[in-house]
Structures are given as structure tokens and as C-alpha cells.
Design an enzyme around this catalytic site. Structure first.
Site, PDB file in Angstrom:
ATOM      1  N   HIS A   1     -11.285  -2.303   1.167  1.00  0.00           N
ATOM      2  CA  HIS A   1     -11.884  -0.681   0.464  1.00  0.00           C
ATOM      3  C   HIS A   1     -12.078  -0.699  -0.536  1.00  0.00           C
ATOM      4  O   HIS A   1     -11.964   0.140  -1.418  1.00  0.00           O
ATOM      5  CB  HIS A   1     -10.078   0.129   0.369  1.00  0.00           C
ATOM      6  CG  HIS A   1     -10.370   1.513   0.524  1.00  0.00           C
ATOM      7  ND1 HIS A   1      -8.857   1.917   0.571  1.00  0.00           N
ATOM      8  CD2 HIS A   1     -10.663   2.226   1.197  1.00  0.00           C
ATOM      9  CE1 HIS A   1      -8.902   3.494   0.701  1.00  0.00           C
ATOM     10  NE2 HIS A   1     -10.687   3.505   1.467  1.00  0.00           N
TER      11      HIS A   1
ATOM     12  N   HIS B   1       1.459   2.451   4.208  1.00  0.00           N
ATOM     13  CA  HIS B   1       0.099   3.552   4.438  1.00  0.00           C
ATOM     14  C   HIS B   1       0.636   4.235   5.407  1.00  0.00           C
ATOM     15  O   HIS B   1       0.651   3.281   6.092  1.00  0.00           O
ATOM     16  CB  HIS B   1      -0.561   2.879   4.073  1.00  0.00           C
ATOM     17  CG  HIS B   1      -2.225   3.940   4.028  1.00  0.00           C
ATOM     18  ND1 HIS B   1      -2.747   5.180   5.332  1.00  0.00           N
ATOM     19  CD2 HIS B   1      -3.072   4.366   2.062  1.00  0.00           C
ATOM     20  CE1 HIS B   1      -3.725   5.381   3.851  1.00  0.00           C
ATOM     21  NE2 HIS B   1      -3.844   5.392   2.680  1.00  0.00           N
TER      22      HIS B   1
ATOM     23  N   ASP C   1       0.197  -0.362  -4.818  1.00  0.00           N
ATOM     24  CA  ASP C   1      -1.003  -0.462  -5.665  1.00  0.00           C
ATOM     25  C   ASP C   1      -1.090   1.218  -6.692  1.00  0.00           C
ATOM     26  O   ASP C   1      -2.642   1.680  -6.812  1.00  0.00           O
ATOM     27  CB  ASP C   1      -2.078   0.131  -3.900  1.00  0.00           C
ATOM     28  CG  ASP C   1      -1.983   0.586  -3.579  1.00  0.00           C
ATOM     29  OD1 ASP C   1      -1.026   0.609  -3.013  1.00  0.00           O
ATOM     30  OD2 ASP C   1      -2.876   0.798  -2.648  1.00  0.00           O
ATOM     31  N   ASN C   2      -0.472   2.289  -6.401  1.00  0.00           N
ATOM     32  CA  ASN C   2       0.059   3.174  -6.608  1.00  0.00           C
ATOM     33  C   ASN C   2       0.833   3.564  -5.901  1.00  0.00           C
ATOM     34  O   ASN C   2       1.916   3.244  -5.606  1.00  0.00           O
ATOM     35  CB  ASN C   2      -1.199   4.099  -6.009  1.00  0.00           C
ATOM     36  CG  ASN C   2      -1.815   3.838  -4.887  1.00  0.00           C
ATOM     37  OD1 ASN C   2      -2.266   3.573  -4.098  1.00  0.00           O
ATOM     38  ND2 ASN C   2      -0.533   4.551  -4.229  1.00  0.00           N
TER      39      ASN C   2
ATOM     40  N   LYS D   1       1.973   9.406  -5.318  1.00  0.00           N
ATOM     41  CA  LYS D   1       0.227   9.134  -5.290  1.00  0.00           C
ATOM     42  C   LYS D   1      -1.101  10.142  -5.455  1.00  0.00           C
ATOM     43  O   LYS D   1      -0.584  12.006  -5.315  1.00  0.00           O
ATOM     44  CB  LYS D   1       0.216   8.037  -3.887  1.00  0.00           C
ATOM     45  CG  LYS D   1      -1.546   7.701  -3.445  1.00  0.00           C
ATOM     46  CD  LYS D   1      -1.422   7.692  -1.888  1.00  0.00           C
ATOM     47  CE  LYS D   1      -2.964   7.196  -1.638  1.00  0.00           C
ATOM     48  NZ  LYS D   1      -2.954   6.909  -0.444  1.00  0.00           N
TER      49      LYS D   1
ATOM     50  N   CYS E   1      -5.779   3.932  -4.015  1.00  0.00           N
ATOM     51  CA  CYS E   1      -5.962   3.023  -3.306  1.00  0.00           C
ATOM     52  C   CYS E   1      -7.315   1.801  -4.117  1.00  0.00           C
ATOM     53  O   CYS E   1      -7.112   0.447  -4.544  1.00  0.00           O
ATOM     54  CB  CYS E   1      -6.734   2.902  -1.390  1.00  0.00           C
ATOM     55  SG  CYS E   1      -4.679   3.555  -0.408  1.00  0.00           S
TER      56      CYS E   1
ATOM     57  N   LYS F   1      -5.809  -5.703   3.958  1.00  0.00           N
ATOM     58  CA  LYS F   1      -7.277  -4.161   3.779  1.00  0.00           C
ATOM     59  C   LYS F   1      -8.018  -4.303   2.054  1.00  0.00           C
ATOM     60  O   LYS F   1      -7.783  -4.201   1.197  1.00  0.00           O
ATOM     61  CB  LYS F   1      -6.269  -3.004   2.665  1.00  0.00           C
ATOM     62  CG  LYS F   1      -6.529  -1.566   2.403  1.00  0.00           C
ATOM     63  CD  LYS F   1      -5.728  -0.645   2.246  1.00  0.00           C
ATOM     64  CE  LYS F   1      -6.010   0.356   1.411  1.00  0.00           C
ATOM     65  NZ  LYS F   1      -5.591   1.801   1.223  1.00  0.00           N
TER      66      LYS F   1
ATOM     67  N   ASP G   1       0.879  -1.668   0.060  1.00  0.00           N
ATOM     68  CA  ASP G   1       0.178   0.181  -0.225  1.00  0.00           C
ATOM     69  C   ASP G   1       1.230   0.885   0.389  1.00  0.00           C
ATOM     70  O   ASP G   1       2.220   1.492   0.852  1.00  0.00           O
ATOM     71  CB  ASP G   1      -1.193   0.022   1.259  1.00  0.00           C
ATOM     72  CG  ASP G   1      -1.778   1.186   1.664  1.00  0.00           C
ATOM     73  OD1 ASP G   1      -2.335   1.056   0.078  1.00  0.00           O
ATOM     74  OD2 ASP G   1      -3.183   0.632   1.727  1.00  0.00           O
ATOM     75  N   ASP G   2       0.877   2.087  -0.902  1.00  0.00           N
ATOM     76  CA  ASP G   2       1.594   3.371  -1.137  1.00  0.00           C
ATOM     77  C   ASP G   2       3.215   2.973  -1.126  1.00  0.00           C
ATOM     78  O   ASP G   2       3.766   3.801  -0.744  1.00  0.00           O
ATOM     79  CB  ASP G   2       1.092   4.639   0.330  1.00  0.00           C
ATOM     80  CG  ASP G   2      -0.674   4.961   0.046  1.00  0.00           C
ATOM     81  OD1 ASP G   2      -1.137   4.424  -0.372  1.00  0.00           O
ATOM     82  OD2 ASP G   2      -0.429   5.469   1.135  1.00  0.00           O
TER      83      ASP G   2
END
Length: 495
Positions: free
Chosen positions: A124, A209, A267-268, A285, A68, A122, A30-31
Site C-alpha cells: 500500500h 480490514h 495501523d489505525n 479510523k 493505512c 499488504k 490492519d484496521d
């Protein structure tokens, strides 16, 4: 004669093993910034990830979404987020948004071809109703959280606990770092699984994240870094690496490696103001720049890949994982999905089956971007991180774009410092920008004025894609969502 029979039996068993659908482990960080993994930046201590990446295939042109929720929508549905209504921002805790049930998700498809499906981490993709939660969308088990971020130790976002074991609230992990709990659950699933049945394990890690939190031993691995944000963030990357290493070790010990595909992706892009770094790429991001949408990624398998140990530069999009996993599993996506199976490309190094894709189309932000061959056209604002950011500092004032932060203390009084990022246009930006990503991967040279015919061609393509747009599904604040009505827990059942 007996030796011939034995040879035939051996050959039959080998063929039988080879014909079995492989186990699939899909790891999402994540991130995670482009410059935050060891195979791009030797200063990062990620030996386990590096080993898998270097022995597998490093993907140098694997694209994701700027945020995300949109990326997870693409992974799980095979559709561009703008075709599902989840193209704008993310699903906020108090919003009755979700990935609609008319989309058949990846775990549902895999179950139809005999897979056991498990998710950790996660989600989301909406939780206001039980029908939108993981175990109602194809997963046999779920261990993780519904929202977009939370405290790594208390497992709360704002004033509500967000931690589930299937439907049951997990309230006995206070003080336990999430990556440790996720690793233990993954090992439990692996150890109890019969390897003769194919397994899909979706590991959607919380790291890296915000908020920036990690056990001190990981932070101490980067004691040479003076900046606190970068030091903690780097430690979080190494905590993620250790978790992947421990899970991989369990896969080896329990006999999965003879027939497995492991995929890792961000994811980004990373956020400069929260420790992440995307150099040499532009942006971050939330933006349509490469730094927001080109994901650090690799595939690994000891047995399934014909060509390994190299960097693959062929084009791939987040939606393609849906179709690729189904192809590997012996299934088939429904007609009309945006994802394309790239299994031949990943397995043999053959050319990509994709020559174009949509970065995003957001009618609220009034921006979009399209890739066609070497060319990339950006319409409207690319986002609020428009530069090439050095290793980040902890002083937000050092960033001229620091006002992007979604400060919910100011906006809603709900008590959160950081949630997600708005993508607000800057008035001095041109309406269209054109880049040759092959010649200029860092997006330094806007060539729109030099090639107006190409701009027109790509604009026309965007117009055609926009005809498929589903209006952004972005409900307003719902007070019924608040944990004060559910014993302090974020809970489905209010929409």
C-alpha cells in the site's frame, strides 16, 4: 588453568551472542480497533497475542496515523506523512502515487547493517512502477499484495488479481484464506534462515480490514454475538491471533527466541460500520480522534527487555519504529527524520524521548492535530466518526455518519462496495478544539474556551510544522492502470 580458559571461552561466547544484532519481527494488523484485543477486552479470544503482550510490554500511548497508507509511510520512512506528500486519504489502485524514492526505507537501512529482509502481506505504498514495489525498496523477498484491500479468498480487488511472490503473480491460491498462506510463507522463511544472520520480517497482515471474511470455525468462536458483522470481525481477529501463534511457535522451534524483538501494532483504529470497536476512545479510523490514532500495541522479547509485564504509558509515534529498529540493529537514521529511537524506553521503562508529535496535517481536508505534553489541539474537522460507538451493529442506518463510506459502485462503476474513507468537515464543528489527554483520554471535554493562551501556543507550533509540508501526492484516475490491460492482474509498469 584449563578451567579458567574454558570459563573465558564461555564468557566470550555469551558476549558474542549478546552483541549480535537481534532478529526483528514487525507485525501490523490492519484496521484493528482499540477494544478488539484480549488485553483491552476479555471478550476477544486472542490468547497468543495476549500471552506475548502480557509477558512483554503493553504500549498504552503508541500512536499511528488515521489511515493505512500514511501509517505505513511513517513505519517505513521515519517521516510524518505530511512531509512525504502521502497525508491525504490512501493510494488507490488506479492512482500513480507512491512513496517517493528520495526516502530511504527501513529495509534498505537494515540491509546496510547486514540484515536479511522479508515482507509478507499488504504494501500500500505504490506500485505503478516496479521501482516503487517492495523488492526494489529494500526487501529481499515479498509475498503479498500491493493495494489497500482485497477479497481474502480470491485475492482480487474489483476485477483484478493482486497477489505476488516477489514479482511473480500468485494464481494458485484461489480459495485459500490469506492469513493461512501468509503463515506458511513466514514459516518457510523462518525454517530456511540461518539464525547467525539477523533477520527482519515485516508481517503486514490483511486481517482485519474489510471485506468481512473468515473461515466458519473462527466465526463460530463468537456464536454468542448476534450481530453478523461483529461476529465475523471478531472471528477475523482470532484468525489473526492463530496466525501469530503459529509463526511464534516456528520462531521458537527454529532457535530465534534467544535474540529477537517482536513488535505488534495496529495501523489505525477500527471502523464501527465494519465490525470494529474503539471504546472507550472517541472516533474511529480516518479521524484525528484517539480512536483513529491510538494503536493497540506491544513489544516482546525473552532476552532483550530489562523490564516486562507492565503497561507503558510513555508517548511513542509511528515514525519512532523506524529509528528504534535501526538503533536495535546497530544502524542510524539520516539526519532530519521525524522518528526518535525509543529503545531505552522500551527496554528499561525509562521516560520517552518524545514530548510532542503531529497526528496529521492535511491541506486538502483542511485539518490537523498536534500533541504537546498532555495537550492535544485539533484544527478543523476531526473526521466523520465523532462519537463514542458501542459494539457495532450491521445496520448502517444506525450510524448518523454512515455516509462516509466511499461507494465506488456509485462513483466510478468499478465494482467495489468499500474502499477507504473521506474525511469531510462538518459545518457546525469549531475551528479549534483542545483536550487534556492525560486527564481526559476519551476526549469528552473541549477546554479551548477556558485556555485561549494554550490554543494560541499550539496553533503557533502547528504553523511551524506546516512549513515542512509537501503538497499531497494524489494523482487522478489513470485508465492505464486497469487489470484489463494486464491479463486481469494489477501490475506495475504504467507510470
Amino acid at each position: 588453568m584449563l578451567s579458567v580458559i574454558i570459563s573465558l571461552i564461555v564468557c566470550y561466547n555469551i558476549l558474542l551472542t549478546e552483541s549480535k544484532p537481534p532478529h526483528i519481527v514487525f507485525i501490523v494488523a490492519d484496521d484493528l480497533g482499540w477494544n478488539d484485543v484480549g488485553w483491552h477486552n476479555p471478550a476477544m479470544k486472542t490468547p497468543n497475542l495476549d500471552n506475548l503482550a502480557n509477558q512483554g510490554v503493553i504500549l498504552n500511548s503508541s500512536y499511528v496515523q488515521p489511515l493505512c497508507t500514511p501509517s505505513r509511510t511513517a513505519f517505513m520512512s521515519g517521516y510524518y506523512p505530511y512531509r512525504t506528500g502521502l497525508q491525504h486519504n490512501v493510494i488507490l489502485p488506479w492512482s500513480a502515487a507512491y512513496l517517493r524514492r528520495n526516502y530511504t526505507l527501513l529495509p534498505e537501512k537494515l540491509k546496510n547493517v547486514g540484515y536479511n529482509t522479508h515482507m509478507i502481506g499488504k504494501w500500500h505504498l505504490g506500485f505503478c512502477n516496479w521501482n516503487y514495489t517492495p523488492t526494489y525498496r529494500g526487501f529481499d523477498s515479498f509475498y503479498g499484495y500491493y493495494n489497500g484491500q482485497e477479497d481474502y479468498y480470491s485475492h482480487k480487488i474489483m476485477f483484478g488479481l493482486d497477489y505476488r511472490d516477489d514479482k511473480k503473480v500468485v494464481d494458485d491460491k484461489e480459495g485459500v484464506y490469506s492469513a493461512f498462506s501468509y503463515t506458511e510463507r513466514a514459516k518457510k522463511i523462518i525454517e530456511s534462515h540461518n539464525t547467525s544472520d539477523p533477520m527482519f520480517l515485516y508481517l503486514a497482515f490483511q486481517d482485519v480490514h474489510a471485506p468481512l471474511q473468515v473461515p466458519k470455525r473462527f466465526e463460530d468462536m463468537y456464536s454468542n454475538i448476534n450481530d453478523k458483522n461483529r461476529r465475523i470481525y471478531s472471528g477475523m481477529v482470532s484468525a489473526l491471533d492463530e496466525a501469530v501463534g503459529n509463526i511464534t511457535k516456528s520462531l521458537v522451534q527454529n532457535g530465534f527466541m534467544d535474540n529477537i524483538l517482536i513488535v505488534f501494532t495496529a495501523d489505525n483504529g477500527g471502523i464501527p460500520t465494519f465490525g470494529g470497536n474503539n471504546l472507550p476512545l472517541r472516533g474511529a479510523k480516518s479521524t484525528l480522534w484517539e480512536g483513529g490514532t491510538k494503536g493497540a500495541s506491544f513489544v516482546y522479547s525473552p532476552t532483550l527487555l530489562d523490564k516486562t509485564g507492565y503497561i507503558n504509558t510513555e508517548m511513542m509515534h509511528a515514525t519512532d519504529w523506524f529509528a528504534t529498529f535501526l538503533d536495535v540493529a546497530g544502524g542510524q537514521p539520516e539526519k532530519g527524520v521525524d522518528g526518535i529511537s525509543q529503545w531505552d524506553m522500551l527496554r528499561t521503562g525509562s521516560p520517552s524521548k518524545r514530548n510532542e508529535f503531529i497526528y496529521n496535517i492535511d491541506e486538502i481536508n483542511k485539518n490537523a492535530a498536534i500533541r504537546y505534553g498532555d495537550l492535544k489541539l485539533i484544527e478543523g474537522s476531526a473526521g466523520r466518526f465523532n462519537d463514542w460507538y458501542p459494539v457495532p451493529t450491521s445496520n448502517l442506518e444506525n450510524f448518523k455518519t454512515a455516509d462516509h463510506i466511499y461507494d465506488l459502485n456509485e462513483k466510478t462503476d468499478l465494482g467495489v462496495e468499500h474502499f477507504e474513507i473521506e474525511n469531510i468537515a462538518e459545518s457546525d464543528e469549531p475551528q479549534y478544539r483542545l483536550f487534556n489527554i492525560t486527564a481526559d483520554p476519551t476526549e469528552h471535554f473541549d477546554i479551548a474556551d477556558q485556555f485561549p493562551d494554550l490554543v494560541t501556543k499550539l496553533k503557533d507550533k502547528l504553523v511551524e510544522y506546516k512549513k515542512l509540508l509537501v503538497p499531497a501526492f494524489d494523482p487522478s484516475f489513470s485508465p492505464k492502470s486497469l487489470p484489463i490491460f494486464y491479463d486481469g492482474v494489477w501490475t506495475p509498469g504504467w507510470c
